[in-house]
Every structure is written in C-alpha cells, then in structure tokens.
Design a protein around this motif. Structure first.
Motif, PDB file in Angstrom:
ATOM      1  N   SER A 142      -9.158  68.433  51.348  1.00 20.63           N
ATOM      2  CA  SER A 142      -8.772  67.373  50.423  1.00 20.63           C
ATOM      3  C   SER A 142      -7.256  67.280  50.284  1.00 20.63           C
ATOM      4  CB  SER A 142      -9.408  67.636  49.050  1.00 20.63           C
ATOM      5  OG  SER A 142      -8.994  66.696  48.105  1.00 20.63           O
ATOM      6  N   LYS A 143      -6.587  68.424  50.242  1.00 20.91           N
ATOM      7  CA  LYS A 143      -5.120  68.421  50.161  1.00 20.91           C
ATOM      8  C   LYS A 143      -4.520  67.719  51.381  1.00 20.91           C
ATOM      9  CE  LYS A 143      -4.643  72.780  47.569  1.00 20.91           C
ATOM     10  NZ  LYS A 143      -4.123  74.160  47.635  1.00 20.91           N
ATOM     11  N   ASP A 144      -5.017  68.063  52.568  1.00 24.17           N
ATOM     12  CA  ASP A 144      -4.492  67.451  53.788  1.00 24.17           C
ATOM     13  C   ASP A 144      -4.758  65.947  53.807  1.00 24.17           C
ATOM     14  OD1 ASP A 144      -3.643  69.916  54.672  1.00 24.17           O
ATOM     15  OD2 ASP A 144      -5.374  70.263  55.967  1.00 24.17           O
ATOM     16  N   SER A 145      -5.997  65.562  53.502  1.00 26.71           N
ATOM     17  CA  SER A 145      -6.367  64.147  53.555  1.00 26.71           C
ATOM     18  C   SER A 145      -5.570  63.327  52.549  1.00 26.71           C
ATOM     19  CB  SER A 145      -7.864  63.983  53.283  1.00 26.71           C
ATOM     20  OG  SER A 145      -8.633  64.583  54.304  1.00 26.71           O
ATOM     21  N   SER A 146      -5.358  63.883  51.358  1.00 27.07           N
ATOM     22  CA  SER A 146      -4.624  63.137  50.332  1.00 27.07           C
ATOM     23  C   SER A 146      -3.166  62.938  50.729  1.00 27.07           C
ATOM     24  CB  SER A 146      -4.708  63.856  48.983  1.00 27.07           C
ATOM     25  OG  SER A 146      -4.116  65.142  49.030  1.00 27.07           O
TER      26      SER A 146
ATOM     27  N   GLY B  39     -12.638  61.215  43.041  1.00 25.13           N
ATOM     28  CA  GLY B  39     -12.994  60.570  44.299  1.00 25.13           C
ATOM     29  C   GLY B  39     -12.489  61.332  45.505  1.00 25.13           C
ATOM     30  N   GLU B  40     -13.377  61.583  46.443  1.00 27.29           N
ATOM     31  CA  GLU B  40     -12.980  62.168  47.728  1.00 27.29           C
ATOM     32  C   GLU B  40     -12.226  61.106  48.525  1.00 27.29           C
ATOM     33  OE1 GLU B  40     -15.095  64.584  51.457  1.00 27.29           O
ATOM     34  OE2 GLU B  40     -16.300  63.804  49.789  1.00 27.29           O
ATOM     35  N   ILE B  41     -11.268  61.530  49.331  1.00 30.61           N
ATOM     36  CA  ILE B  41     -10.472  60.559  50.081  1.00 30.61           C
ATOM     37  C   ILE B  41     -10.365  60.975  51.544  1.00 30.61           C
ATOM     38  CG2 ILE B  41      -8.179  61.598  49.762  1.00 30.61           C
ATOM     39  CD1 ILE B  41      -7.222  58.675  49.086  1.00 30.61           C
ATOM     40  N   THR B  42     -10.359  59.990  52.424  1.00 27.27           N
ATOM     41  CA  THR B  42     -10.169  60.249  53.850  1.00 27.27           C
ATOM     42  C   THR B  42      -8.697  60.059  54.204  1.00 27.27           C
ATOM     43  OG1 THR B  42     -10.459  57.949  54.559  1.00 27.27           O
ATOM     44  CG2 THR B  42     -12.472  59.274  54.253  1.00 27.27           C
ATOM     45  N   PRO B  43      -8.267  60.537  55.364  1.00 25.82           N
ATOM     46  CA  PRO B  43      -6.879  60.313  55.778  1.00 25.82           C
ATOM     47  C   PRO B  43      -6.506  58.839  55.868  1.00 25.82           C
ATOM     48  CG  PRO B  43      -7.864  62.042  57.100  1.00 25.82           C
ATOM     49  CD  PRO B  43      -8.970  61.444  56.305  1.00 25.82           C
ATOM     50  N   ASP B  44      -7.486  57.965  56.056  1.00 24.96           N
ATOM     51  CA  ASP B  44      -7.222  56.527  56.115  1.00 24.96           C
ATOM     52  C   ASP B  44      -7.256  55.863  54.746  1.00 24.96           C
ATOM     53  OD1 ASP B  44      -6.845  56.451  58.884  1.00 24.96           O
ATOM     54  OD2 ASP B  44      -8.996  56.254  59.255  1.00 24.96           O
TER      55      ASP B  44
ATOM     56  N   PHE C 219      -2.559  67.116  61.611  1.00 21.92           N
ATOM     57  CA  PHE C 219      -1.638  65.992  61.470  1.00 21.92           C
ATOM     58  C   PHE C 219      -0.201  66.452  61.648  1.00 21.92           C
ATOM     59  CE2 PHE C 219      -5.400  65.220  58.903  1.00 21.92           C
ATOM     60  CZ  PHE C 219      -5.791  63.951  59.322  1.00 21.92           C
ATOM     61  N   ASP C 220       0.572  65.586  62.250  1.00 24.39           N
ATOM     62  CA  ASP C 220       2.011  65.810  62.380  1.00 24.39           C
ATOM     63  C   ASP C 220       2.685  65.076  61.226  1.00 24.39           C
ATOM     64  OD1 ASP C 220       4.566  66.342  63.171  1.00 24.39           O
ATOM     65  OD2 ASP C 220       4.539  65.031  64.926  1.00 24.39           O
ATOM     66  N   LEU C 221       2.971  65.809  60.141  1.00 25.86           N
ATOM     67  CA  LEU C 221       3.447  65.183  58.912  1.00 25.86           C
ATOM     68  C   LEU C 221       4.950  64.918  58.968  1.00 25.86           C
ATOM     69  CD1 LEU C 221       1.510  67.329  56.280  1.00 25.86           C
ATOM     70  CD2 LEU C 221       0.923  65.036  57.106  1.00 25.86           C
ATOM     71  N   PRO C 222       5.365  63.680  58.685  1.00 26.36           N
ATOM     72  CA  PRO C 222       6.797  63.375  58.650  1.00 26.36           C
ATOM     73  C   PRO C 222       7.462  63.861  57.369  1.00 26.36           C
ATOM     74  CG  PRO C 222       5.540  61.408  58.136  1.00 26.36           C
ATOM     75  CD  PRO C 222       4.542  62.471  58.493  1.00 26.36           C
ATOM     76  N   VAL C 223       6.675  64.116  56.345  1.00 22.58           N
ATOM     77  CA  VAL C 223       7.175  64.628  55.066  1.00 22.58           C
ATOM     78  C   VAL C 223       6.289  65.801  54.657  1.00 22.58           C
ATOM     79  CG1 VAL C 223       7.624  64.121  52.639  1.00 22.58           C
ATOM     80  CG2 VAL C 223       7.981  62.341  54.367  1.00 22.58           C
ATOM     81  N   GLN C 224       6.898  66.904  54.295  1.00 23.88           N
ATOM     82  CA  GLN C 224       6.139  68.076  53.913  1.00 23.88           C
ATOM     83  C   GLN C 224       5.891  68.060  52.402  1.00 23.88           C
ATOM     84  OE1 GLN C 224       4.765  70.476  55.897  1.00 23.88           O
ATOM     85  NE2 GLN C 224       3.777  71.163  53.997  1.00 23.88           N
ATOM     86  N   ILE C 225       4.612  68.046  52.014  1.00 25.31           N
ATOM     87  CA  ILE C 225       4.214  68.067  50.613  1.00 25.31           C
ATOM     88  C   ILE C 225       3.474  69.372  50.358  1.00 25.31           C
ATOM     89  CG2 ILE C 225       3.029  66.853  48.767  1.00 25.31           C
ATOM     90  CD1 ILE C 225       5.065  65.072  50.090  1.00 25.31           C
ATOM     91  N   ASP C 226       3.952  70.140  49.393  1.00 26.16           N
ATOM     92  CA  ASP C 226       3.260  71.375  49.029  1.00 26.16           C
ATOM     93  C   ASP C 226       2.381  71.115  47.806  1.00 26.16           C
ATOM     94  OD1 ASP C 226       4.469  72.837  51.044  1.00 26.16           O
ATOM     95  OD2 ASP C 226       6.178  73.386  49.786  1.00 26.16           O
TER      96      ASP C 226
ATOM     97  N   ALA D 226     -10.778  65.911  44.037  1.00 27.16           N
ATOM     98  CA  ALA D 226      -9.448  65.636  43.471  1.00 27.16           C
ATOM     99  C   ALA D 226      -8.567  64.849  44.436  1.00 27.16           C
ATOM    100  CB  ALA D 226      -8.755  66.945  43.101  1.00 27.16           C
ATOM    101  N   GLY D 227      -9.048  64.570  45.645  1.00 27.48           N
ATOM    102  CA  GLY D 227      -8.220  63.977  46.682  1.00 27.48           C
ATOM    103  C   GLY D 227      -7.542  62.680  46.293  1.00 27.48           C
ATOM    104  N   THR D 228      -8.277  61.775  45.647  1.00 29.09           N
ATOM    105  CA  THR D 228      -7.690  60.483  45.279  1.00 29.09           C
ATOM    106  C   THR D 228      -6.540  60.654  44.295  1.00 29.09           C
ATOM    107  OG1 THR D 228      -9.759  59.304  45.674  1.00 29.09           O
ATOM    108  CG2 THR D 228      -8.168  58.249  44.200  1.00 29.09           C
ATOM    109  N   MET D 229      -6.707  61.534  43.320  1.00 30.80           N
ATOM    110  CA  MET D 229      -5.651  61.730  42.319  1.00 30.80           C
ATOM    111  C   MET D 229      -4.441  62.438  42.932  1.00 30.80           C
ATOM    112  SD  MET D 229      -7.175  60.088  40.076  1.00 30.80           S
ATOM    113  CE  MET D 229      -5.909  60.164  38.808  1.00 30.80           C
ATOM    114  N   PHE D 230      -4.663  63.355  43.876  1.00 25.61           N
ATOM    115  CA  PHE D 230      -3.541  63.964  44.605  1.00 25.61           C
ATOM    116  C   PHE D 230      -2.735  62.875  45.331  1.00 25.61           C
ATOM    117  CE2 PHE D 230      -6.069  68.158  45.308  1.00 25.61           C
ATOM    118  CZ  PHE D 230      -5.603  68.668  44.112  1.00 25.61           C
ATOM    119  N   ALA D 231      -3.454  61.986  46.027  1.00 26.88           N
ATOM    120  CA  ALA D 231      -2.784  60.946  46.812  1.00 26.88           C
ATOM    121  C   ALA D 231      -1.977  60.013  45.914  1.00 26.88           C
ATOM    122  CB  ALA D 231      -3.822  60.154  47.613  1.00 26.88           C
ATOM    123  N   LEU D 232      -2.533  59.653  44.763  1.00 28.25           N
ATOM    124  CA  LEU D 232      -1.819  58.782  43.831  1.00 28.25           C
ATOM    125  C   LEU D 232      -0.546  59.451  43.309  1.00 28.25           C
ATOM    126  CD1 LEU D 232      -4.822  57.296  41.829  1.00 28.25           C
ATOM    127  CD2 LEU D 232      -3.257  56.023  43.321  1.00 28.25           C
ATOM    128  N   ALA D 233      -0.644  60.740  43.031  1.00 25.83           N
ATOM    129  CA  ALA D 233       0.535  61.451  42.529  1.00 25.83           C
ATOM    130  C   ALA D 233       1.632  61.512  43.582  1.00 25.83           C
ATOM    131  CB  ALA D 233       0.135  62.860  42.084  1.00 25.83           C
TER     132      ALA D 233
END
Length: 372
Positions: A144-148, A295-300, A249-256, A268-275
């Motif tokens: 979920s962390k990666d996908s978000s 909500g679960e979230i996909t990489p897309d 994924f080859d991330l252009p920005v590193q998010i911890d 928690a994926g959707t809320m991580f992505a929004l943050a």
C-alpha cells in the motif's frame, strides 16, 4: 362441653407421614432442574463462539506525526508546501485469530450498531495463525505504501516506470534453481512485460508442460532462461512457473512513509496518496477541515473497496471528522446507517478524491459525488 381427644399419633396414624417423602422428592427435583438450567445458561453465555468482531479503531493523521516523527517525509531537493487540516486514515480493531469471543460478547456485538459480527474463518481462512495474519497485514501495508506513492506522483504528472520482479520462488516449483527473488523479468516469450499481470497473461497462453523463455535482469546483467511450466494445483489446465510476482518502481521522488507495524493492511493507501499530493502542491487540499477516509489504491490511482467501512466511519466520527471518503464499492454499506453528520464522498479514483476535496475546500457546501 365435650372435648375431642387428639388424634392418635404414630407411624400408623400420622397423616403427614405418608406424604413427606413425596413432597421432598418433588422439591429436590424442581431445585435441581432450576439449578441445572441456571448453570447451563451460564455455561452457554460463557462458551466461546466461532465469531469475531470488527470495532472502530484509532485514526491517524497522515499530515501529522506517528510515534513522534512525521508520518511522511520527502527526501532530496523537492519543493514541499505547508498545509493544514487533517487527512486521517481510519482503522478497525478486530478479534485476533487466537481470541475467544463468548456468547455474551457476541450478543452484545450483535446489538451494537458500530460493531460488526463475522465468522472467524471469514477473517482468518484455513486456520490462519496470529503470526501468519501479522505477516499478511504487514505485506499488504508495504504494498500500500508503494502503490500510494506511485499513484500520488503520477497524479502530479511524474513519469514512474514500472517493472516486474520476482518476489518469491517456490522451493519445489518450476522455477526452483532457475529464478531468484529480486530478478526483474523484462520479457516472456519475446513479449516485453512491465506489470505482473502482463507476465501472467503471456505465460497463460501456453499449455502446462510447455517451456517459456524469460529475459531477466539480475543485478544489472541480462540473462535468457527457459522454464518448463507445470499445471496449477487448483486447475490442471492452467500453466504456472512457480513464482510470486511484484511490481517495482523507479521513483523520481523518494517518499518515506514512517507508519510502523502497529497497523497493517492495504486500506490506508488512498489517504497516504492524498497526503503526498497535498505536501507536494501549494495550498491546503483539506481547506482546514478534518477529512477522514479509506480505500485500497493501485499504482494507477484506482480506489478499491475495503472491509469495515461502518466501523471506520464511527471511528472518524469519534475524532470529529467533517468529511469521509468512501470507495464506490462500499457505498451501499456506508449509506446503510448513520452518516454521523459527515459529508460522505464517493470516490473511484485518486483524481476523484482530489477534485472533490478541492471543491469542498473552496465551499464546504459544494456538490460532490455521494453515496446517497
């Protein structure tokens, strides 16, 4: 005046002698029956039942701190922006696989509108142990962390390339001693693949027992390998190569993401992505409101349904949330009960959530998709 002499007494003349044993046995029978009923009732109420409960759990602000440090930090020379309000991810407290719910507890749960009673094997199939459950939840959280992160960066128009990697190799499977965990699969039978599903689809075109050719990258060096497929255990007509696949994924920005192991699962994926999106864009996505959701979230950026939405809504209400984001697939359940005075927003994608929150930030009474 005449005096009537007292009736004779003795075993042959006492009128109560013959009744005494009969009354005593009846009394004892009634008492024993009553005590047995009470005892059996007590035992029944204390007996464990094969059910578990889902109850409102704590909420965590993804824009705030977790265990004394920021939940999300952005590494490198990347512009971040101040924000306010809250973007809470919600949780559910569940009975553990080793827990034993009594009949009384199950009865109370049945009548509590904020608690859901479910069969134990619904949560823990095939006798899953506590250790196995924790490992599954931890793996879901990591994914979920990666996908978000990927979903948020793609919503910001970053290019985030995806590759297929080997997560695990079955010891007695077709790829044993051929593939290794960490190998990146570049193509299958000459077809380039960049997602696990693409690799699975190409393998599925052959018959069990046929070979497939994989081009892989192992520690920077490309190799071409041949693997003879085997029939799947669940369906002998389906070919398998005996590996678990994952996306890298080859991330252009590193998010911890500093959420620890006290929570788990994918919801928690959707809320991580929004943050993440909020931190990397000017202004406040919340408009200063306390927003909660799930909500679960996909990489897309596709938002999928989760479990325990009513319990998560109750938990959000206890934390004074004003807005609650609900996956479209959970709308029927979310609408079947009290909305706790919150604005219930239906979302199917991350873009949906962003658009609705931007409207509500500008006008709390704005019309947005709902579950009603």
């Amino acid at each position: 005046m005449s005096v009537t002499p007292p009736p004779p007494v003795g075993p042959d003349h006492d009128p109560w002698i013959g009744l005494e044993p009969t009354v005593s046995r009846r009394y004892v029978t009634v008492v024993v029956a009553a005590l047995s009923t009470i005892l059996l009732t007590i035992v029944a109420f204390l007996m464990p039942v094969p059910y578990a409960t889902l109850e409102p759990g704590p909420v965590f602000n993804t824009l705030g701190e977790f265990n004394g440090e920021p939940m999300l930090t952005v590494e490198g020379d990347v512009q971040t922006y101040p924000t306010d309000g809250a973007l809470d991810f919600t949780t559910v407290s569940v009975t553990g696989p080793d827990g034993r719910l009594s009949f009384t507890e199950a009865l109370w749960a049945w009548f509590d509108p904020d608690v859901k009673l479910v069969p134990m094997d619904f949560l823990y199939p095939d006798g899953e142990t506590a250790e196995e459950s924790d490992a599954r939840s931890a793996a879901q959280l990591a994914s979920s962390k990666d996908s978000s992160t990927v979903a948020a960066l793609r919503a910001l128009d970053y290019e985030v390339p995806e590759q297929v990697s080997v997560a695990d190799v079955a010891e007695d499977g077709a790829s044993a001693d051929v593939l290794e965990a960490g190998d990146v699969i570049l193509s299958v039978d000459g077809t380039a693949v960049s997602t696990p599903q693409q690799a699975i689809d190409v393998v599925s075109t052959v018959s069990p027992g046929d070979p497939v050719t994989l081009v892989i990258d192992r520690e920077g060096a490309q190799q071409e390998l041949s693997i003879t497929t085997r029939p799947a255990e669940e369906d002998p007509e389906v070919p398998r190569i005996g590996v678990s696949l994952a996306s890298t994924f080859d991330l252009p920005v590193q998010i911890d993401n500093n959420v620890g192991d006290s929570v788990g699962g994918p919801s928690a994926g959707t809320m991580f992505a929004l943050a993440i999106y909020d931190l990397l864009t000017p202004g406040s996505l919340t408009g200063g409101q306390r927003v909660a959701g799930t909500g679960e979230i996909t990489p897309d950026g596709e938002v999928g349904p989760i479990g325990g939405v009513r319990q998560k809504m109750a938990g959000a209400n206890a934390d004074d949330a004003e807005v609650f984001l609900v996956p479209a697939g959970n709308c029927a359940e979310a609408a079947d009960g009290d909305d706790f005075g919150m604005t219930i927003v239906k979302i199917t994608t991350l873009d949906d959530a962003i658009s609705s929150l931007e409207k509500l930030a500008a006008d709390p009474d704005a019309k947005v998709p709902t579950c009603s």
